[in-house]
Motif scaffolding. Structure first.
Motif, PDB file in Angstrom:
ATOM      1  N   ARG A  92      -1.725 -26.656 153.139  1.00 41.59           N
ATOM      2  CA  ARG A  92      -0.640 -27.499 153.635  1.00 41.59           C
ATOM      3  C   ARG A  92      -1.135 -28.721 154.409  1.00 41.59           C
ATOM      4  O   ARG A  92      -0.404 -29.681 154.575  1.00 41.59           O
ATOM      5  CB  ARG A  92       0.294 -26.682 154.535  1.00 41.59           C
ATOM      6  CG  ARG A  92       1.120 -25.644 153.778  1.00 41.59           C
ATOM      7  CD  ARG A  92       2.075 -24.942 154.713  1.00 41.59           C
ATOM      8  NE  ARG A  92       2.930 -24.018 153.981  1.00 41.59           N
ATOM      9  CZ  ARG A  92       4.080 -24.348 153.422  1.00 41.59           C
ATOM     10  NH1 ARG A  92       4.523 -25.594 153.521  1.00 41.59           N
ATOM     11  NH2 ARG A  92       4.795 -23.460 152.771  1.00 41.59           N
ATOM     12  N   ARG A  94      -3.107 -32.124 155.364  1.00 42.92           N
ATOM     13  CA  ARG A  94      -3.574 -33.325 154.667  1.00 42.92           C
ATOM     14  C   ARG A  94      -4.928 -33.803 155.189  1.00 42.92           C
ATOM     15  O   ARG A  94      -5.411 -34.861 154.788  1.00 42.92           O
ATOM     16  CB  ARG A  94      -2.536 -34.434 154.805  1.00 42.92           C
ATOM     17  CG  ARG A  94      -1.269 -34.198 154.001  1.00 42.92           C
ATOM     18  CD  ARG A  94      -0.331 -35.382 154.074  1.00 42.92           C
ATOM     19  NE  ARG A  94       0.221 -35.540 155.409  1.00 42.92           N
ATOM     20  CZ  ARG A  94       0.934 -36.591 155.802  1.00 42.92           C
ATOM     21  NH1 ARG A  94       1.157 -37.578 154.962  1.00 42.92           N
ATOM     22  NH2 ARG A  94       1.424 -36.669 157.024  1.00 42.92           N
ATOM     23  N   SER A 222       7.772 -33.878 157.354  1.00 43.43           N
ATOM     24  CA  SER A 222       7.383 -32.610 156.735  1.00 43.43           C
ATOM     25  C   SER A 222       8.230 -31.448 157.246  1.00 43.43           C
ATOM     26  O   SER A 222       8.482 -30.478 156.526  1.00 43.43           O
ATOM     27  CB  SER A 222       5.901 -32.332 157.000  1.00 43.43           C
ATOM     28  OG  SER A 222       5.638 -32.276 158.393  1.00 43.43           O
ATOM     29  N   GLU A 223       8.679 -31.527 158.494  1.00 44.12           N
ATOM     30  CA  GLU A 223       9.499 -30.451 159.058  1.00 44.12           C
ATOM     31  C   GLU A 223      10.887 -30.424 158.436  1.00 44.12           C
ATOM     32  O   GLU A 223      11.446 -29.360 158.199  1.00 44.12           O
ATOM     33  CB  GLU A 223       9.584 -30.614 160.576  1.00 44.12           C
ATOM     34  CG  GLU A 223       8.241 -30.460 161.278  1.00 44.12           C
ATOM     35  CD  GLU A 223       8.259 -30.908 162.724  1.00 44.12           C
ATOM     36  OE1 GLU A 223       7.253 -30.695 163.416  1.00 44.12           O
ATOM     37  OE2 GLU A 223       9.271 -31.487 163.155  1.00 44.12           O
ATOM     38  N   HIS A 226      10.843 -29.170 154.574  1.00 41.64           N
ATOM     39  CA  HIS A 226      10.591 -27.750 154.305  1.00 41.64           C
ATOM     40  C   HIS A 226      11.623 -26.841 154.973  1.00 41.64           C
ATOM     41  O   HIS A 226      11.355 -25.651 155.208  1.00 41.64           O
ATOM     42  CB  HIS A 226       9.181 -27.365 154.765  1.00 41.64           C
ATOM     43  CG  HIS A 226       8.098 -28.021 153.970  1.00 41.64           C
ATOM     44  ND1 HIS A 226       7.519 -29.214 154.341  1.00 41.64           N
ATOM     45  CD2 HIS A 226       7.489 -27.674 152.808  1.00 41.64           C
ATOM     46  CE1 HIS A 226       6.603 -29.557 153.452  1.00 41.64           C
ATOM     47  NE2 HIS A 226       6.562 -28.648 152.516  1.00 41.64           N
ATOM     48  N   LYS A 247       2.917 -29.225 162.745  1.00 41.73           N
ATOM     49  CA  LYS A 247       1.660 -29.935 162.958  1.00 41.73           C
ATOM     50  C   LYS A 247       0.763 -29.264 163.993  1.00 41.73           C
ATOM     51  O   LYS A 247      -0.471 -29.231 163.833  1.00 41.73           O
ATOM     52  CB  LYS A 247       1.969 -31.379 163.394  1.00 41.73           C
ATOM     53  CG  LYS A 247       0.740 -32.250 163.575  1.00 41.73           C
ATOM     54  CD  LYS A 247       1.136 -33.664 163.956  1.00 41.73           C
ATOM     55  CE  LYS A 247      -0.093 -34.549 164.159  1.00 41.73           C
ATOM     56  NZ  LYS A 247       0.289 -35.929 164.527  1.00 41.73           N
ATOM     57  N   ASP A 334       7.716 -33.712 148.911  1.00 43.79           N
ATOM     58  CA  ASP A 334       6.610 -33.926 149.831  1.00 43.79           C
ATOM     59  C   ASP A 334       6.819 -35.276 150.520  1.00 43.79           C
ATOM     60  O   ASP A 334       7.745 -36.013 150.201  1.00 43.79           O
ATOM     61  CB  ASP A 334       5.255 -33.854 149.125  1.00 43.79           C
ATOM     62  CG  ASP A 334       5.093 -34.909 148.035  1.00 43.79           C
ATOM     63  OD1 ASP A 334       5.851 -35.890 148.019  1.00 43.79           O
ATOM     64  OD2 ASP A 334       4.200 -34.738 147.184  1.00 43.79           O
ATOM     65  N   VAL A 335       5.937 -35.586 151.454  1.00 46.17           N
ATOM     66  CA  VAL A 335       6.130 -36.786 152.269  1.00 46.17           C
ATOM     67  C   VAL A 335       6.074 -38.051 151.416  1.00 46.17           C
ATOM     68  O   VAL A 335       6.861 -38.985 151.606  1.00 46.17           O
ATOM     69  CB  VAL A 335       5.072 -36.831 153.393  1.00 46.17           C
ATOM     70  CG1 VAL A 335       5.197 -38.110 154.195  1.00 46.17           C
ATOM     71  CG2 VAL A 335       5.213 -35.619 154.306  1.00 46.17           C
TER      72      VAL A 335
END
Length: 412
Positions: A92, A94, A222-223, A226, A247, A334-335
């Motif tokens: 997960r 990056r 990202s929060e 998901h 994070k 995804d971002v």
């Protein structure tokens, strides 16, 4: 008697007009052919190669046999670290991708060089390559150089590299503002709420809901992407969202995001699914786009639709559904896909005649932090953004200038 090493010659690469030199089987492009700065880089390269050759001869003279550490090349060290990083950071994160970007110039310039021959001057040469070739900003260069130091630090901990190498690299400080050739990056500013509102009608419903939730809660992209129904506690008047991953989870921090009435209203239409499925899926956005194409297909048509045409549409649709999918839709955004959706929506809004400037997802987080700080103070903004310290919040929440303007009006 040892063979004298061949001095690489500077030649002209005619298609690009650049000066090219071949070192250890790899072509290095130093800049425009005949330019004084290019000649300076060529002289610097020859000096580094001569210094490396001298150090190698001294090492061979002092030791009849080389240790495994002395035989390790930069490429071998990078490969060993990337194998470690893939397991350490997990799928997960990056960070492995960021490491790849940082290590590419190092591998391109010094891949076949022994680690014991890599010193501060070579490190500075990699940094200069980022400035001249990659045109990176000062802050990004400092981040990448820090990642390279981290790779050598790991190699020292594994006894792959001598500690003296890391000590030498630590002596190279980061670039200072206004004291280097690297350009400065533009700071991330909050996006005006009116710009977001103008863009929302041109976004698919899942993406529009993600933007609204970000604006209301200040979550990281990202929060939001998901979110799952099983992660949301809906027992109270204020819902509580606990991300499965976030994070700072590796530091032992827990993340809880309160969802007020407005956020609940935005999220409610996307909770009618399996509790472990993602709330916002590309499949729903794709279905919405297909419906939009059907609604807006030739709106100026005057003739009626005949049955044979409807049957042909059904046959074509069945053929498309039976054909193998070239692009597989992911279970969640995804971002990068989220950012591209916003960019497409902005372009549609601009074509429709709206004066919308380009903005990106993280600016929404800045907007939320600035608004919370203006209303409730710095501590509230720190809690809303989920920061461990207020120093980080200072970056996200712009200072409120109204108070300073009021003071200037009264006593200035």
């Amino acid at each position: 008697m040892p063979k004298t090493p061949r001095i690489p010659k500077l030649s002209l690469h005619k298609p690009s007009g650049c000066a090219r030199v071949r070192v250890q089987g790899k072509d290095l492009y130093l800049g425009p052919y005949g330019d004084p700065e290019t000649l300076q880089r060529y002289s610097r390269l020859l000096a580094e190669l001569a210094s490396q050759q001298h150090q190698l001869q001294v090492a061979q003279a002092n030791s009849g046999q080389s240790t495994p550490t002395q035989d390790l090349t930069i490429s071998e060290m990078i490969l060993a670290y990337l194998e470690f990083a893939t397991t350490y950071y997990g799928p997960r994160s990056r960070e492995p991708q960021s490491m790849n970007h940082a290590l590419r110039p190092l591998h391109a310039l010094y891949g076949s060089t022994l680690t014991q021959d890599f010193g501060p001057k070579s490190f500075k040469a990699v940094r200069q390559h980022m400035i001249d070739v990659h045109k990176l900003s000062r802050t990004e260069i400092n981040r990448r150089m820090g990642r390279i130091k981290r790779v050598f630090k790991w190699a020292v901990s594994e006894e792959l590299v001598s500690p003296t190498i890391l000590h030498g690299l630590s002596a190279v400080s980061g670039l200072r503002r206004g004291r280097s050739e690297a350009h400065e990056s533009r700071p991330v500013r909050p996006v005006d709420i009116s710009q977001i509102q103008l863009t929302l009608p041109f976004l698919p419903p899942p993406v529009a809901a993600i933007c609204q939730l970000q604006l209301l809660t200040g979550m990281r992209p990202s929060e939001v992407l998901h979110m799952r129904p099983c992660d949301i506690d809906r027992s109270g008047a204020i819902w509580l969202y606990t991300p499965e991953h976030h994070k700072t989870e590796h530091l032992g921090f827990e993340k809880h995001v309160p969802l007020g009435p407005q956020a609940q209203a935005v999220l409610a239409p996307f909770l009618n699914r399996d509790p472990k499925d993602y709330c916002f899926t590309p499949a729903e956005a794709e279905a919405w786009r297909n419906e939009q194409r059907a609604v807006h297909r030739n709106p100026d048509r005057k003739t009626k639709i005949f049955p044979c045409e409807l049957k042909a549409r059904i046959r074509r649709k069945a053929k498309r559904q039976a054909a193998p999918k070239v692009r597989q839709l992911q279970p969640c955004y995804d971002v990068n896909a989220y950012r591209r959706c916003i960019t497409y929506g902005i372009r549609k809004a601009q074509k429709a005649g709206h004066a919308v400037q380009y903005w990106f997802p993280y600016q929404i987080r800045h907007t939320h932090g600035t608004e919370v700080r203006r209303r409730y103070g710095l501590e509230a903004a720190q809690v809303a953004l989920g920061h461990a310290t207020a120093d980080v919040t200072q970056v996200y929440a712009e200072r409120n200038l109204k108070l300073a303007m009021q003071v200037a009006a009264e006593i200035g």
